[in-house]
Design a protein around this motif. Structure first.
Motif, PDB file in Angstrom:
ATOM      1  N   VAL A 112       0.811  -1.219   0.000  1.00 12.41           N
ATOM      2  CA  VAL A 112       0.000   0.000   0.000  1.00 12.41           C
ATOM      3  C   VAL A 112       0.842   1.266   0.000  1.00 12.41           C
ATOM      4  O   VAL A 112       0.314   2.363  -0.128  1.00 12.41           O
ATOM      5  N   LYS A 127      -0.536  -4.248   3.562  1.00 13.88           N
ATOM      6  CA  LYS A 127      -1.754  -4.200   4.374  1.00 13.88           C
ATOM      7  C   LYS A 127      -1.612  -4.906   5.717  1.00 13.88           C
ATOM      8  O   LYS A 127      -2.356  -4.623   6.642  1.00 13.88           O
ATOM      9  N   ASN A 129       0.654  -4.453   7.735  1.00  8.29           N
ATOM     10  CA  ASN A 129       1.409  -3.498   8.549  1.00  8.29           C
ATOM     11  C   ASN A 129       2.908  -3.787   8.609  1.00  8.29           C
ATOM     12  O   ASN A 129       3.626  -3.162   9.378  1.00  8.29           O
ATOM     13  N   SER A 157      -5.590  -1.757  12.806  1.00  4.65           N
ATOM     14  CA  SER A 157      -6.269  -2.041  11.538  1.00  4.65           C
ATOM     15  C   SER A 157      -5.240  -2.022  10.408  1.00  4.65           C
ATOM     16  O   SER A 157      -4.118  -1.571  10.597  1.00  4.65           O
ATOM     17  N   THR A 160      -2.885   1.575   5.083  1.00  2.54           N
ATOM     18  CA  THR A 160      -3.470   1.997   3.808  1.00  2.54           C
ATOM     19  C   THR A 160      -2.560   2.891   2.983  1.00  2.54           C
ATOM     20  O   THR A 160      -2.749   3.005   1.780  1.00  2.54           O
ATOM     21  N   ALA A 161      -1.576   3.543   3.602  1.00  4.11           N
ATOM     22  CA  ALA A 161      -0.730   4.477   2.853  1.00  4.11           C
ATOM     23  C   ALA A 161       0.546   4.763   3.632  1.00  4.11           C
ATOM     24  O   ALA A 161       0.607   4.557   4.845  1.00  4.11           O
ATOM     25  N   SER A 174      -3.559   4.164   8.621  1.00  2.00           N
ATOM     26  CA  SER A 174      -4.306   2.912   8.645  1.00  2.00           C
ATOM     27  C   SER A 174      -5.751   3.131   8.209  1.00  2.00           C
ATOM     28  O   SER A 174      -6.219   4.262   8.085  1.00  2.00           O
ATOM     29  N   LEU A 175      -6.450   2.027   8.037  1.00  2.00           N
ATOM     30  CA  LEU A 175      -7.842   2.047   7.612  1.00  2.00           C
ATOM     31  C   LEU A 175      -8.736   2.805   8.587  1.00  2.00           C
ATOM     32  O   LEU A 175      -9.689   3.451   8.186  1.00  2.00           O
TER      33      LEU A 175
END
Length: 189
Positions: A112, A127, A129, A157, A160-161, A174-175
């Motif tokens: 991600v 994803k 982590n 969670s 995401t980036a 995170s999400l």
């Protein structure tokens, strides 16, 4: 799936030399585009509209989700992954993009984030982590590998980036909207 290469919803476009999240054209005139048809295309904006891609990078098993450029002009692509498969990281020399410099494995989930950290160094986050710091000098010498020990983003969670914060840290999200500043190992001297 609609695999139409002109459909921007099915492709990721990134300007080379940026942080992997823009579509800016760099002085060398190339823009990289990853697509669900398992190819990465290099477009030379100086050639004008209607010109085909300047180069097509192929050989991917999963489609490319992230791109970044190291400070020494190497394109790094990272791929989607599912259930322990995929997540491959591939480095290309833009001066001779016929064959990749290195194919590296370390992620089993979708990558991600891809962040340049300086000459031949970059970080990737998946994803799950897991955050890996890569040194392309080691990866090219070994043909594979080049990653240091895995780090973990402190999230409950999925990540995401990720964006670079200098040569020794990244900012990850995170999400659930968690954000963390993650210090990275320093580059070897």
């Amino acid at each position: 799936n609609n695999n139409n290469n002109n459909d921007s919803s099915n492709s990721s476009r990134h300007g080379l030399g940026g942080d992997g999240d823009g579509a800016e054209a760099e002085p060398h005139g190339l823009v990289a585009q990853g697509s669900e048809d398992l190819a990465v295309r290099l477009w030379d904006w100086r050639r004008g509209p209607g010109a085909g891609p300047a180069a097509t990078l192929s050989g991917y098993t999963f489609f490319c989700t992230r791109l970044c450029e190291t400070t020494d002009g190497l394109l790094v692509t990272a791929c989607k992954g599912v259930g322990g498969e995929g997540g491959e990281v591939v480095a290309w020399d833009l001066r001779q993009p016929r064959e990749p410099l290195a194919r590296m494995r370390g992620h089993g989930e979708e990558v991600v984030g891809c962040a340049p950290l300086g000459r031949s160094r970059f970080a990737t986050m998946a994803k799950d982590n897991r955050l890996l710091v890569w040194d392309l000098r080691a990866a090219v010498g070994e043909g594979q590998g080049g990653a240091g020990p895995a780090l973990r983003a402190p999230f409950a969670s999925p990540a995401t980036a990720m964006v670079p914060c200098g040569a020794d840290a990244v900012l990850a999200a995170s999400l659930r909207g968690e954000v963390a500043h993650v210090a990275l190992p320093r580059a070897p001297v």
